[in-house]
Design a protein around this motif. Structure first.
Motif, short mmCIF file in Angstrom:
data_model
loop_
_atom_site.label_atom_id
_atom_site.label_comp_id
_atom_site.label_asym_id
_atom_site.label_seq_id
_atom_site.Cartn_x
_atom_site.Cartn_y
_atom_site.Cartn_z
N HIS A 139 -9.81 -33.13 -33.64
CA HIS A 139 -9.51 -31.85 -33.23
C HIS A 139 -10.41 -31.28 -32.15
O HIS A 139 -11.27 -30.17 -32.34
N THR A 140 -10.18 -31.67 -31.07
CA THR A 140 -10.82 -31.31 -29.60
C THR A 140 -9.74 -30.28 -28.97
O THR A 140 -8.54 -30.55 -28.97
N THR A 141 -10.35 -29.14 -28.27
CA THR A 141 -9.27 -28.34 -27.57
C THR A 141 -9.50 -28.41 -26.05
O THR A 141 -8.62 -27.70 -25.53
N ASN A 142 -10.32 -29.30 -25.47
CA ASN A 142 -10.41 -29.41 -23.92
C ASN A 142 -10.55 -30.77 -23.43
O ASN A 142 -10.89 -31.51 -24.44
N THR A 176 -6.07 -36.48 -31.90
CA THR A 176 -6.64 -35.14 -31.81
C THR A 176 -7.93 -35.17 -31.17
O THR A 176 -8.58 -33.96 -30.60
N PRO A 180 -5.81 -32.71 -26.35
CA PRO A 180 -6.03 -31.22 -26.89
C PRO A 180 -4.91 -30.78 -28.04
O PRO A 180 -3.91 -31.38 -27.85
N SER A 182 -3.61 -28.22 -28.63
CA SER A 182 -2.47 -27.25 -28.14
C SER A 182 -1.31 -28.31 -27.64
O SER A 182 0.02 -28.04 -27.63
#
Length: 505
Positions: A139-142, A176, A180, A182
């Protein structure tokens, strides 16, 4: 895009599973069962043999921890606390994390560092088990976080080669963690829309295997999505390069890689990454990249069949990890909010039946010289039935295409029973800082709601073995040393040439 599978082919698939081993298997809405008179090759009754490799202190801790996770009130309270705003207060968070570390973390995880994980692998390897090594980030975002996680995965692969030969069966990765969230959601939306409308162009799309069927949950994408922006396409290319770098490292060191599954809102993109990489790196009958099939999904059997047959037609060896699934509440809630039926089978019996059908199909594929499978199951009946089928198909001991697996801290009796029957058995071994592993622990707490019968079996058998040791004065240091001596004798009794066979949920 791959063609949709004809209905006639699906009927053939069902018939094949139904007729391949009719004395023990039956396809339908009920779980596959051993016939009353059928032999079993997995003994789960002899607690002395099952736990011969486990120290008394470990047995006692495991029994206590299983008692806690079997208590739904305790689990509900723990999940509420870990998911509440209390975690935002530093002092309270520190107290909670320390409590978690000495309870659920110690039971379900193998440490915070590679050194601690290595100690665990060496111990279970001496006991005749192997390890699926999982650096538990997700669950990484960048992109910066993805780059850091990739380096962690690379170190994980390199570390596996410093351990005793064959002690690590697989390394685990989550998309994930290196793409990212998104972007995974955007790619999944675009892939779903292209399945609905094949004329919808995706210029960035690489060659892949089938991802959807007519029964797949397409409701996550109800409107035509916008194409990827130039920045998103660049991020997508970076994600591909990360996965390809990891796959190449696994090829160079000959360490199989399993990519874990997620919920259905993200899974199409994960399958796309997995299958496109498998096409690139799975060569010469050696499956390095394994995908994951979650049997609690209604479309799982058809997707497994389509992916494996398409890979065969392309001359690509394919590996799959077969699990039941760990996102039931999330999936049901998301479908209900959108006004759709759950993508998960309506009963646990249907899930068991689907799992066993898929396992039967994959065992037949292996017997025919195709594909590879990790049968990750905590279900005692599934383990017994699959073991018997493997023996009857003549799958030889040590066959690298077949592995049984259970999560660390769960279904110990089944793991040792399969080991004693001569199968290759792995434990899924997550490690990392406690706060980083929290999402994994929350899923394990939720999953245990459906595994109380299995954990009760372990608790009962552990209790019997503890009583036996107390009566024999086998406790403390002297008892453990004596027990380890007996364990060496017990493991030595396992046949070196098992009769025509080998050897999540």
């Amino acid at each position: 895009m791959a063609k949709r599978l004809p209905t006639t082919a699906l009927r053939l698939f069902s018939r094949r599973l139904d007729t391949a081993f009719s004395s023990s298997f039956a396809v339908g809405s009920q779980p596959l069962k051993l016939e009353p008179a059928a032999p079993t090759i997995v003994d789960l009754d002899d607690h002395w043999k099952l736990f011969a490799s486990v120290s008394t202190s470990k047995l006692l801790r495991s029994s206590v921890n299983l008692g806690f996770v079997a208590n739904e009130t305790f689990v509900d309270f723990g999940m509420w606390v870990m998911d509440s705003r209390l975690m935002e207060t530093t002092l309270v968070r520190d107290v909670i994390l320390k409590t978690v570390k000495h309870t659920m973390f110690d039971h379900f995880c193998v440490g915070e560092t590679t050194e601690e994980a290595g100690m665990c692998i060496r111990k279970i390897h001496k006991a005749g088990l192997r390890g699926m090594l999982s650096y538990a980030v997700e669950h990484t975002t960048n992109n910066d976080g993805c780059d850091r996680n990739l380096e962690g995965f690379i170190r994980n692969v390199e570390f596996s080669k410093s351990l005793p030969p064959s002690s690590v069966s697989f390394v685990i990765a989550k998309m994930t963690a290196i793409c990212p969230i998104s972007l995974l959601r955007r790619v999944s939306d675009l892939l779903r829309w292209q399945y609905k409308d094949p004329s919808f162009a995706l210029p960035w799309k690489l060659n892949t295997l089938p991802i959807f069927t007519n029964t797949s949950p397409l409701y996550h994408t109800l409107e035509k999505p916008e194409p990827l922006t130039p920045e998103e396409e660049q991020d997508l290319e970076l994600a591909h390069k990360r996965l390809q770098k990891l796959c190449q490292k696994c090829v160079d060191l000959n360490v199989p890689l399993t990519i874990d599954a997620e919920d259905t809102s993200l899974q199409p993109a994960i399958d796309y990454f997995t299958y496109s990489s498998a096409i690139m790196f799975n060569k010469d009958e050696n499956a390095i990249v394994y995908g994951t099939i979650q049997a609690y999904l209604k479309d799982s059997k058809e997707r497994l069949f389509m992916a494996s047959k398409t890979a065969e037609n392309l001359g690509i060896p394919m590996g799959f990890k077969l699990v039941r699934g760990a996102y039931m509440s999330k999936e049901t809630r998301a479908a209900s909010e959108l006004g759709y039926d759950s993508p998960i089978h309506s009963s646990i019996e249907e899930t068991h039946s689907c799992y066993d059908d898929c396992a039967s199909y994959m065992l037949e594929r292996i017997a025919d010289g195709n594909d590879a499978v990790v049968l990750a199951t905590h279900n005692l009946q599934s383990g017994k039935v699959a073991a018997l089928k493997a023996r009857n198909l003549g799958i030889q001991r040590g066959n690298p295409k077949l592995e049984f697996a259970q999560l660390y801290g769960m279904s110990e009796a089944l793991s040792f029973g399969l080991r004693n029957a001569g199968f290759q058995v792995s434990k899924y071994l997550p490690y990392g800082p406690v706060d980083m592993v929290m999402p994994y622990l929350l899923r394990r707490a939720e999953e245990n709601r459906g595994l109380l019968s299995t954990s009760n079996v372990d608790r009962v058998l552990m209790g019997k073995e503890l009583k036996r040791r107390v009566k024999s004065l086998q406790f403390g240091k002297a008892g453990d040393e004596l027990h380890e001596g007996r364990n060496r004798h017990t493991i030595a009794q396992i046949p070196q040439q098992a009769p025509r066979f080998c050897s999540y949920t």
